[in-house]
Design a protein around this motif. Structure first.
Motif, PDB file in Angstrom:
ATOM      1  N   ILE A   1      -0.323  30.396  55.721  1.00 36.98           N
ATOM      2  CA  ILE A   1      -0.769  29.132  55.126  1.00 36.98           C
ATOM      3  C   ILE A   1      -1.638  29.412  53.901  1.00 36.98           C
ATOM      4  O   ILE A   1      -1.490  28.785  52.854  1.00 36.98           O
ATOM      5  CB  ILE A   1      -1.513  28.257  56.167  1.00 36.98           C
ATOM      6  N   ASP A   2      -2.532  30.395  54.014  1.00 32.88           N
ATOM      7  CA  ASP A   2      -3.392  30.730  52.871  1.00 32.88           C
ATOM      8  C   ASP A   2      -2.559  31.166  51.670  1.00 32.88           C
ATOM      9  O   ASP A   2      -2.796  30.729  50.545  1.00 32.88           O
ATOM     10  CB  ASP A   2      -4.359  31.846  53.254  1.00 32.88           C
ATOM     11  N   LEU A   3      -1.573  32.042  51.914  1.00 34.58           N
ATOM     12  CA  LEU A   3      -0.703  32.514  50.837  1.00 34.58           C
ATOM     13  C   LEU A   3       0.051  31.351  50.193  1.00 34.58           C
ATOM     14  O   LEU A   3       0.098  31.208  48.976  1.00 34.58           O
ATOM     15  CB  LEU A   3       0.344  33.476  51.407  1.00 34.58           C
ATOM     16  N   HIS A   4       0.631  30.542  51.084  1.00 29.57           N
ATOM     17  CA  HIS A   4       1.445  29.411  50.645  1.00 29.57           C
ATOM     18  C   HIS A   4       0.615  28.430  49.826  1.00 29.57           C
ATOM     19  O   HIS A   4       1.076  27.871  48.836  1.00 29.57           O
ATOM     20  CB  HIS A   4       2.007  28.717  51.882  1.00 29.57           C
ATOM     21  N   ASP A   5      -0.633  28.213  50.288  1.00 31.27           N
ATOM     22  CA  ASP A   5      -1.462  27.165  49.700  1.00 31.27           C
ATOM     23  C   ASP A   5      -2.205  27.608  48.463  1.00 31.27           C
ATOM     24  O   ASP A   5      -2.930  26.808  47.864  1.00 31.27           O
ATOM     25  CB  ASP A   5      -2.477  26.669  50.735  1.00 31.27           C
ATOM     26  N   ALA A   6      -2.019  28.861  48.064  1.00 32.27           N
ATOM     27  CA  ALA A   6      -2.767  29.369  46.917  1.00 32.27           C
ATOM     28  C   ALA A   6      -2.539  28.490  45.682  1.00 32.27           C
ATOM     29  O   ALA A   6      -3.393  28.397  44.815  1.00 32.27           O
ATOM     30  CB  ALA A   6      -2.375  30.807  46.622  1.00 32.27           C
ATOM     31  N   GLY A   7      -1.391  27.793  45.643  1.00 35.75           N
ATOM     32  CA  GLY A   7      -1.098  26.939  44.502  1.00 35.75           C
ATOM     33  C   GLY A   7      -1.875  25.627  44.478  1.00 35.75           C
ATOM     34  O   GLY A   7      -1.880  24.938  43.468  1.00 35.75           O
ATOM     35  N   GLY A   8      -2.535  25.259  45.569  1.00 34.23           N
ATOM     36  CA  GLY A   8      -3.297  24.022  45.590  1.00 34.23           C
ATOM     37  C   GLY A   8      -2.431  22.786  45.435  1.00 34.23           C
ATOM     38  O   GLY A   8      -2.669  21.934  44.594  1.00 34.23           O
TER      39      GLY A   8
END
Lengths: 146, 85, 146, 85
Positions: free
Chosen positions: C17-24
């Motif tokens: 989730i952290d990796l995926h959400d890096a784009g904000g």
């Protein structure tokens, strides 16, 4: 297990998922809504009617639990001042079966947009400050569940 | 009749206060009449409540329409349509 | 950004989730499928056709990205031996708007059930071992998207 | 004609191997004929392919129906309906 929070503190998505998932449910659906930094937005302020917001969230959560067989439900809404990228709302719905988890998650996020006593105010880099207007498609999406 | 008014979002900003206690004339019997009374009371009220279709109300924590009666009511909250979530 | 993995290693949901959400992204929908410990199940073994599973997941991911405006898409399927509570599949779909994120997430999980070359074998505490039979409602849910 | 056969799930278990290379008679021209040939070949084949409706096939990585031709094919994978996700 139903957990509902209205909070000014940042939402720790990872920690909430861990807490929510402690039951080891077969299927978990989630929705995360974040502040978008569109058009030079620098701050989102979310004002709320404290008693009505909490009652509204709790009532939505119980409506979802009545409608679908859920093992766990978490509903967290942030209020106050936020910056782009921060999480505004987190919905977690778990069930033995994916169809119920997905439907409950979608129901909750659609209804949240229209049923909870919250108002958004946006501040922009050029100094402009504006209250967000009601969106017609939010009303339409929420009405699907009537 | 004495009731508490609570204002939210741009209603609060335009009124310059999160709320006030008002003494209503007996003729002000429902939400629509209250909005008209506030709009007629002063300039801030006129600027805020000129278009009552933009205003929503809750009476003692429950959403209420324009013809909801005010008799026996403790608090009326006035605010724009919600934009949360 | 599309990320697709077929892996024997455990899925670290928080890290993904952290990796995926890096784009904000404005809106993120997720689905987590886990091994259920029903009826004394002790092990779930997921067999796959390596080349076809990876091609199938990649093709599903691209179909979703063509159909909805997505900022990011993560699709991770575990294979091999798993125990109850472990994550089998993780779908993360993000978009500027919640309707697209939710729809893409639901599409991906429905199609995963029928379009990817995977077979489940269940082992139980009483020694019984059985291959899972195809479910008709999985076929029906996948067919909704045709 | 020489082709590779790959078996998955209970097809693999019943055949006792993940795959084999077979030399097919020229008359075995499509998937349905291949299943019949395997079922007639030996006891394991009979036990596995007795009910061809329970079997799915992929030719060189693409799903294929019973009448898919085998000419020029490298690999045929045989397996039950998928149950993944």
């Amino acid at each position: 297990m139903i957990r509902v929070f209205v909070q000014a503190a940042p939402i720790d998505v990872g920690a909430e998922i861990d807490l929510h998932d402690a039951g080891g449910h077969g299927a978990s659906a989630s929705f995360i809504g974040r502040v978008r930094g569109d058009a030079g937005l620098t701050e989102l302020f979310l004002e709320h009617h404290p008693a009505m917001t909490e009652a509204g969230l709790a009532s939505l959560a119980h409506a979802a639990a009545d409608r679908w067989k859920l093992g766990a439900l978490t509903l967290i809404h942030r209020v106050g001042s936020m910056t782009p990228g921060e999480t505004i709302v987190l919905v977690l719905a778990s069930s033995r079966h994916r169809a119920e988890a997905l439907a409950a998650c979608e129901y909750l996020i659609d209804r949240l947009k229209t049923d909870v006593m919250l108002w958004k105010r946006e501040s922009f880099a050029d100094g402009r400050i504006a209250w967000v207007e009601e969106r017609e498609d939010d009303r339409d999406r929420a009405a699907r569940w009537e | 009749m004495r009731i508490e008014l609570a204002y939210f979002a741009w209603v609060r900003e335009r009124m310059g206060t999160p709320g006030e206690t008002v003494e209503l004339p007996p003729a002000i019997a429902d939400v629509a009449a209250l909005l008209g009374w506030l709009a007629a009371r002063d300039e801030r009220g006129a600027a805020t409540f000129a278009d009552p279709h933009r205003i929503r109300a809750a009476i003692d924590g429950a959403l209420a329409g324009p013809d909801a009666p005010l008799a026996g009511v403790r608090e009326v909250a006035l605010f724009p349509p919600v934009t949360g979530g």
